[in-house]
Design a protein around this motif. Sequence first.
Motif, PDB file in Angstrom:
ATOM      1  N   VAL A 108      40.991 -34.031 -19.873  1.00  0.00           N
ATOM      2  CA  VAL A 108      41.751 -33.809 -18.647  1.00  0.00           C
ATOM      3  C   VAL A 108      43.253 -33.970 -18.890  1.00  0.00           C
ATOM      4  N   ALA A 109      43.627 -34.917 -19.737  1.00  0.00           N
ATOM      5  CA  ALA A 109      45.051 -35.131 -20.032  1.00  0.00           C
ATOM      6  C   ALA A 109      45.662 -33.895 -20.690  1.00  0.00           C
ATOM      7  N   ALA A 110      44.928 -33.305 -21.623  1.00  0.00           N
ATOM      8  CA  ALA A 110      45.414 -32.101 -22.302  1.00  0.00           C
ATOM      9  C   ALA A 110      45.466 -30.919 -21.333  1.00  0.00           C
ATOM     10  N   LEU A 111      44.486 -30.826 -20.446  1.00  0.00           N
ATOM     11  CA  LEU A 111      44.494 -29.771 -19.434  1.00  0.00           C
ATOM     12  C   LEU A 111      45.706 -29.919 -18.525  1.00  0.00           C
ATOM     13  N   SER A 112      45.967 -31.136 -18.088  1.00  0.00           N
ATOM     14  CA  SER A 112      47.073 -31.398 -17.166  1.00  0.00           C
ATOM     15  C   SER A 112      48.423 -31.049 -17.768  1.00  0.00           C
ATOM     16  N   ALA A 113      48.528 -31.088 -19.103  1.00  0.00           N
ATOM     17  CA  ALA A 113      49.802 -30.833 -19.783  1.00  0.00           C
ATOM     18  C   ALA A 113      50.074 -29.349 -20.002  1.00  0.00           C
ATOM     19  N   LEU A 114      49.107 -28.473 -19.669  1.00  0.00           N
ATOM     20  CA  LEU A 114      49.287 -27.037 -19.888  1.00  0.00           C
ATOM     21  C   LEU A 114      50.339 -26.465 -18.932  1.00  0.00           C
ATOM     22  N   ALA A 115      51.039 -25.453 -19.413  1.00  0.00           N
ATOM     23  CA  ALA A 115      52.123 -24.844 -18.639  1.00  0.00           C
ATOM     24  C   ALA A 115      51.576 -24.110 -17.416  1.00  0.00           C
ATOM     25  N   TYR A 116      52.180 -24.390 -16.257  1.00  0.00           N
ATOM     26  CA  TYR A 116      51.768 -23.733 -15.014  1.00  0.00           C
ATOM     27  C   TYR A 116      52.784 -24.033 -13.933  1.00  0.00           C
ATOM     28  N   GLU A 117      53.094 -23.008 -13.110  1.00  0.00           N
ATOM     29  CA  GLU A 117      54.020 -23.181 -11.993  1.00  0.00           C
ATOM     30  C   GLU A 117      53.398 -22.593 -10.727  1.00  0.00           C
ATOM     31  N   GLN A 118      53.605 -23.277  -9.618  1.00  0.00           N
ATOM     32  CA  GLN A 118      53.062 -22.826  -8.327  1.00  0.00           C
ATOM     33  C   GLN A 118      53.814 -23.501  -7.186  1.00  0.00           C
ATOM     34  N   ASP A 119      54.062 -22.755  -6.140  1.00  0.00           N
ATOM     35  CA  ASP A 119      54.693 -23.303  -4.927  1.00  0.00           C
ATOM     36  C   ASP A 119      56.003 -24.026  -5.217  1.00  0.00           C
ATOM     37  N   GLY A 120      56.711 -23.562  -6.237  1.00  0.00           N
ATOM     38  CA  GLY A 120      57.983 -24.189  -6.569  1.00  0.00           C
ATOM     39  C   GLY A 120      57.855 -25.441  -7.425  1.00  0.00           C
ATOM     40  N   PHE A 121      56.637 -25.770  -7.845  1.00  0.00           N
ATOM     41  CA  PHE A 121      56.419 -26.949  -8.683  1.00  0.00           C
ATOM     42  C   PHE A 121      56.058 -26.519 -10.101  1.00  0.00           C
ATOM     43  N   GLY A 122      56.352 -27.363 -11.071  1.00  0.00           N
ATOM     44  CA  GLY A 122      56.053 -27.108 -12.468  1.00  0.00           C
ATOM     45  C   GLY A 122      56.913 -28.018 -13.329  1.00  0.00           C
ATOM     46  N   PRO A 123      56.928 -27.830 -14.635  1.00  0.00           N
ATOM     47  CA  PRO A 123      56.395 -26.680 -15.396  1.00  0.00           C
ATOM     48  C   PRO A 123      54.969 -26.861 -15.907  1.00  0.00           C
ATOM     49  N   THR A 124      54.272 -27.947 -15.557  1.00  0.00           N
ATOM     50  CA  THR A 124      52.908 -28.149 -16.037  1.00  0.00           C
ATOM     51  C   THR A 124      51.933 -28.240 -14.859  1.00  0.00           C
ATOM     52  N   LEU A 125      50.663 -28.149 -15.201  1.00  0.00           N
ATOM     53  CA  LEU A 125      49.624 -28.265 -14.187  1.00  0.00           C
ATOM     54  C   LEU A 125      49.708 -29.626 -13.489  1.00  0.00           C
ATOM     55  N   GLU A 126      50.015 -30.668 -14.257  1.00  0.00           N
ATOM     56  CA  GLU A 126      50.143 -32.007 -13.694  1.00  0.00           C
ATOM     57  C   GLU A 126      51.306 -32.089 -12.712  1.00  0.00           C
ATOM     58  N   ASP A 127      52.417 -31.420 -13.037  1.00  0.00           N
ATOM     59  CA  ASP A 127      53.576 -31.417 -12.136  1.00  0.00           C
ATOM     60  C   ASP A 127      53.239 -30.718 -10.824  1.00  0.00           C
ATOM     61  N   VAL A 128      52.453 -29.639 -10.915  1.00  0.00           N
ATOM     62  CA  VAL A 128      52.041 -28.928  -9.700  1.00  0.00           C
ATOM     63  C   VAL A 128      51.120 -29.824  -8.867  1.00  0.00           C
ATOM     64  N   ARG A 129      50.202 -30.507  -9.536  1.00  0.00           N
ATOM     65  CA  ARG A 129      49.306 -31.432  -8.819  1.00  0.00           C
ATOM     66  C   ARG A 129      50.106 -32.485  -8.058  1.00  0.00           C
ATOM     67  N   LYS A 130      51.058 -33.102  -8.722  1.00  0.00           N
ATOM     68  CA  LYS A 130      51.874 -34.139  -8.085  1.00  0.00           C
ATOM     69  C   LYS A 130      52.698 -33.552  -6.940  1.00  0.00           C
TER      70      LYS A 130
END
Length: 307
Positions: A108-130
Amino acid sequence: MAAITAKMVSELRGKTDAPMMECKKALTEADGDMVKAEEILRVKLGSKAGKAAARITAEGVVACSINGTTGAMIEVNCETDFVTKNDSFLALVNAAASLAAQHQPADVAALSALAYEQDGFGPTLEDVRKGLIGKIGENMTFRRFKLFTSGAQLAAYLHGTRIGVVVEFEGNEVAAKDVAMHVAAMKPVALTSSDVPAELVERERSVAAAKAAEDAAKATAEGKPVQSAEIVAKRIEGGVQKYLKEVSLFNQSFVKNDKQTVEQMLKAAGTSVKAFTLYVVGEGIEKKVDDFAAEVAAQVAAAQKAQ
């Protein structure tokens, strides 16, 4: 002797559907041990007491991403059912499934660190979650995911957003899809009887033995003949074998045609199932349970205030 609280009684009742007084008696006999109390109720009340044990209390969504012979299935949890219908939350879940299938992260930690942006949040999946936690106002977590990389054909089935199944197979895709739907409905724990985890078998054997002992004690108290040790042993083994048949996929009656087993259906379709994965939202998670006595008191107070 452990103190038996109203909260404990309420929690056990929620798991078993047993009457309140029976729950209290079982907890008292088990000295407050919830697992032991549940087994005591199963012995006293039979299978009825176990039917609610698999109730799911946490909220969330299961999603799949399949591309040929590779794919992923993921469960993302949240606090309320309301959020499971939120477009931003659903976009995050589907993106996480797709990213897992593409990049095959180790955890899950490695998944969360993958690059992803949504709704103005990013640059990682974890950043979007937060970011979405702050935007929606509710906690959400990537609970678990499973990667499929064996090279076998894959068939996926989602029952709404709460149950997901992926079947690894060789042969007919329609038959495999039917098996995925069957797994979602019947929830087997293994492919065959020999694959059922030993701890589950032993627990079932323990319950059957306790039930037989209780029946023997009752017969003695009523002056009736007690079954011989040989008959009791056969009875216990019969109960275990019945359980194994009920929870192993190949032995289950096929939901679309109960005249044949799943194994027989697959043989007729020229299809072999190598494995299956079943995700049920919140499985094994206990949602926070409010104090039962306090809840009742609050309801009474509210009713009096409304008068």
